[in-house]
Enzyme design. Sequence first.
Site, mmCIF file in Angstrom:
data_model
loop_
_atom_site.group_PDB
_atom_site.id
_atom_site.type_symbol
_atom_site.label_atom_id
_atom_site.label_comp_id
_atom_site.label_asym_id
_atom_site.label_seq_id
_atom_site.Cartn_x
_atom_site.Cartn_y
_atom_site.Cartn_z
ATOM 1 N N LYS A 20 0.824 -1.214 0.000
ATOM 2 C CA LYS A 20 0.000 0.000 0.000
ATOM 3 C C LYS A 20 0.859 1.266 0.000
ATOM 4 O O LYS A 20 0.657 2.150 -0.828
ATOM 5 C CB LYS A 20 -0.896 -0.064 1.236
ATOM 6 C CG LYS A 20 -1.756 1.119 1.511
ATOM 7 C CD LYS A 20 -2.719 0.808 2.660
ATOM 8 C CE LYS A 20 -2.019 0.541 3.989
ATOM 9 N NZ LYS A 20 -1.496 1.729 4.657
ATOM 10 N N ARG A 95 -9.638 3.634 8.246
ATOM 11 C CA ARG A 95 -9.180 2.337 8.700
ATOM 12 C C ARG A 95 -10.251 1.607 9.499
ATOM 13 O O ARG A 95 -10.035 0.486 9.951
ATOM 14 C CB ARG A 95 -7.994 2.571 9.608
ATOM 15 C CG ARG A 95 -6.970 1.512 9.464
ATOM 16 C CD ARG A 95 -5.753 1.988 10.220
ATOM 17 N NE ARG A 95 -4.718 1.047 10.085
ATOM 18 C CZ ARG A 95 -3.628 1.250 9.376
ATOM 19 N NH1 ARG A 95 -3.467 2.370 8.734
ATOM 20 N NH2 ARG A 95 -2.717 0.334 9.329
ATOM 21 N N ARG A 132 10.794 -5.880 5.637
ATOM 22 C CA ARG A 132 10.618 -4.451 5.349
ATOM 23 C C ARG A 132 11.537 -3.567 6.199
ATOM 24 O O ARG A 132 11.744 -3.802 7.378
ATOM 25 C CB ARG A 132 9.170 -4.047 5.627
ATOM 26 C CG ARG A 132 8.944 -2.533 5.588
ATOM 27 C CD ARG A 132 7.514 -2.168 5.391
ATOM 28 N NE ARG A 132 6.663 -2.472 6.525
ATOM 29 C CZ ARG A 132 5.336 -2.335 6.505
ATOM 30 N NH1 ARG A 132 4.734 -1.941 5.410
ATOM 31 N NH2 ARG A 132 4.627 -2.631 7.572
ATOM 32 N N ARG A 164 10.781 -0.846 11.392
ATOM 33 C CA ARG A 164 9.774 -0.159 12.211
ATOM 34 C C ARG A 164 9.558 -0.903 13.524
ATOM 35 O O ARG A 164 9.547 -2.124 13.548
ATOM 36 C CB ARG A 164 8.442 -0.100 11.444
ATOM 37 C CG ARG A 164 8.284 1.132 10.618
ATOM 38 C CD ARG A 164 7.114 1.055 9.688
ATOM 39 N NE ARG A 164 5.868 0.575 10.284
ATOM 40 C CZ ARG A 164 4.713 0.525 9.631
ATOM 41 N NH1 ARG A 164 4.650 0.925 8.373
ATOM 42 N NH2 ARG A 164 3.630 0.070 10.209
ATOM 43 N N ARG A 175 -1.802 -6.540 14.131
ATOM 44 C CA ARG A 175 -2.285 -5.589 13.114
ATOM 45 C C ARG A 175 -3.083 -6.296 12.022
ATOM 46 O O ARG A 175 -4.079 -5.769 11.537
ATOM 47 C CB ARG A 175 -1.100 -4.825 12.511
ATOM 48 C CG ARG A 175 -0.655 -3.660 13.401
ATOM 49 C CD ARG A 175 0.808 -3.337 13.225
ATOM 50 N NE ARG A 175 1.147 -2.945 11.883
ATOM 51 C CZ ARG A 175 2.320 -3.174 11.300
ATOM 52 N NH1 ARG A 175 3.273 -3.833 11.947
ATOM 53 N NH2 ARG A 175 2.549 -2.768 10.080
HETATM 54 P P1 ADP Z 1 0.410 -0.546 8.495
HETATM 55 O O1 ADP Z 1 -0.602 -0.399 7.407
HETATM 56 O O2 ADP Z 1 1.548 -1.409 8.090
HETATM 57 O O3 ADP Z 1 -0.187 -0.936 9.820
HETATM 58 P P2 ADP Z 1 0.662 2.352 8.799
HETATM 59 O O4 ADP Z 1 1.927 3.092 8.630
HETATM 60 O O5 ADP Z 1 -0.459 2.652 7.859
HETATM 61 O O6 ADP Z 1 1.096 0.837 8.735
HETATM 62 O O7 ADP Z 1 0.118 2.545 10.299
HETATM 63 C C1 ADP Z 1 0.904 2.272 11.426
HETATM 64 C C2 ADP Z 1 0.069 2.409 12.703
HETATM 65 O O8 ADP Z 1 -0.428 3.754 12.824
HETATM 66 C C3 ADP Z 1 -1.189 1.542 12.768
HETATM 67 O O9 ADP Z 1 -0.916 0.241 13.207
HETATM 68 C C4 ADP Z 1 -2.039 2.341 13.760
HETATM 69 O O10 ADP Z 1 -1.634 2.135 15.095
HETATM 70 C C5 ADP Z 1 -1.730 3.760 13.409
HETATM 71 N N1 ADP Z 1 -2.681 4.308 12.392
HETATM 72 C C6 ADP Z 1 -2.376 4.697 11.123
HETATM 73 N N2 ADP Z 1 -3.470 5.137 10.488
HETATM 74 C C7 ADP Z 1 -4.498 5.016 11.372
HETATM 75 C C8 ADP Z 1 -5.892 5.286 11.318
HETATM 76 N N3 ADP Z 1 -6.474 5.781 10.206
HETATM 77 N N4 ADP Z 1 -6.637 5.018 12.421
HETATM 78 C C9 ADP Z 1 -6.099 4.544 13.524
HETATM 79 N N5 ADP Z 1 -4.793 4.260 13.665
HETATM 80 C C10 ADP Z 1 -3.987 4.490 12.597
#
Ligand code: ADP
Length: 221
Positions: A20, A95, A132, A164, A175
């Site tokens: 993504k 999300r 990653r 990360r 997750r």
């Molecule tokens: P990934 O898709 O690999 O989980 P992201 O970088 O998109 O990675 O997000 C990392 C973390 O940031 C998520 O696991 C969550 O804790 C938080 N996060 C990101 N976007 C949102 C969102 N829209 N709502 C709630 N938490 C979010």
Amino acid sequence: MEPNQRPVRLLVFGRQGAGKGTQAVRLAERYGVPHISTGDMLRAAVKEGTEFGRRAKEIMDAGQLVPDEVMLGVISERLAQDDAASGWLLDGFPRTLQQGKDLVALVGEDGIDLAVDLEVPEEVVVERISSRRVCSECGAIYSTAAPPSSPWTCDKCGGQVVQRDDDTEEAVRERLAIYAEQTLPAVAWFGDQGLLATVDGTGDVDDVTERLVAAIESRVG
Ligand code: ADP
């Protein structure tokens, strides 16, 4: 803006490791719109060490989600900025079903051109996530199989490339479960609104980009 660029408003769905973030950067460049990644924004807040960042870090490291009302505040402030006036690409938002409904309330029913959903089988995503690596400065994505040219310094900005904190096996499992439970209902809801295109996310990165562009062009072209 290049001649084939038009200000699009896109959402990118895909579970962890679906590609993504990588594809979101490419699509935003291609269409000349800002790439708005809530994960990158939260990680920036963590680095700044604000009170909000400290709370966000605890939630993220546990693999859980930041509350919907907090995220709505974050995204509405970001979409109000000048560079997002005519187009944007959202990566990581919405999300949850609530965030999806909040977004439609914020930008209007005609305010979204298309949501794309990258589909990749579970065994592929687990392998991708464990290899990653990301730039701690600009968020550029690498892997142990495709590292930066001088390890581990970002080719784009010179920042340090790291794993990360939430890419540990335990947090990843959490997750993926939360994605199935919380995000898939949002994906299905965009499908019900007639706004969703599902795209095969396996194979070569360039091929996936072309598939995404084809899906977007057939909708907004
Ligand atoms: P990934 O898709 O690999 O989980 P992201 O970088 O998109 O990675 O997000 C990392 C973390 O940031 C998520 O696991 C969550 O804790 C938080 N996060 C990101 N976007 C949102 C969102 N829209 N709502 C709630 N938490 C979010």
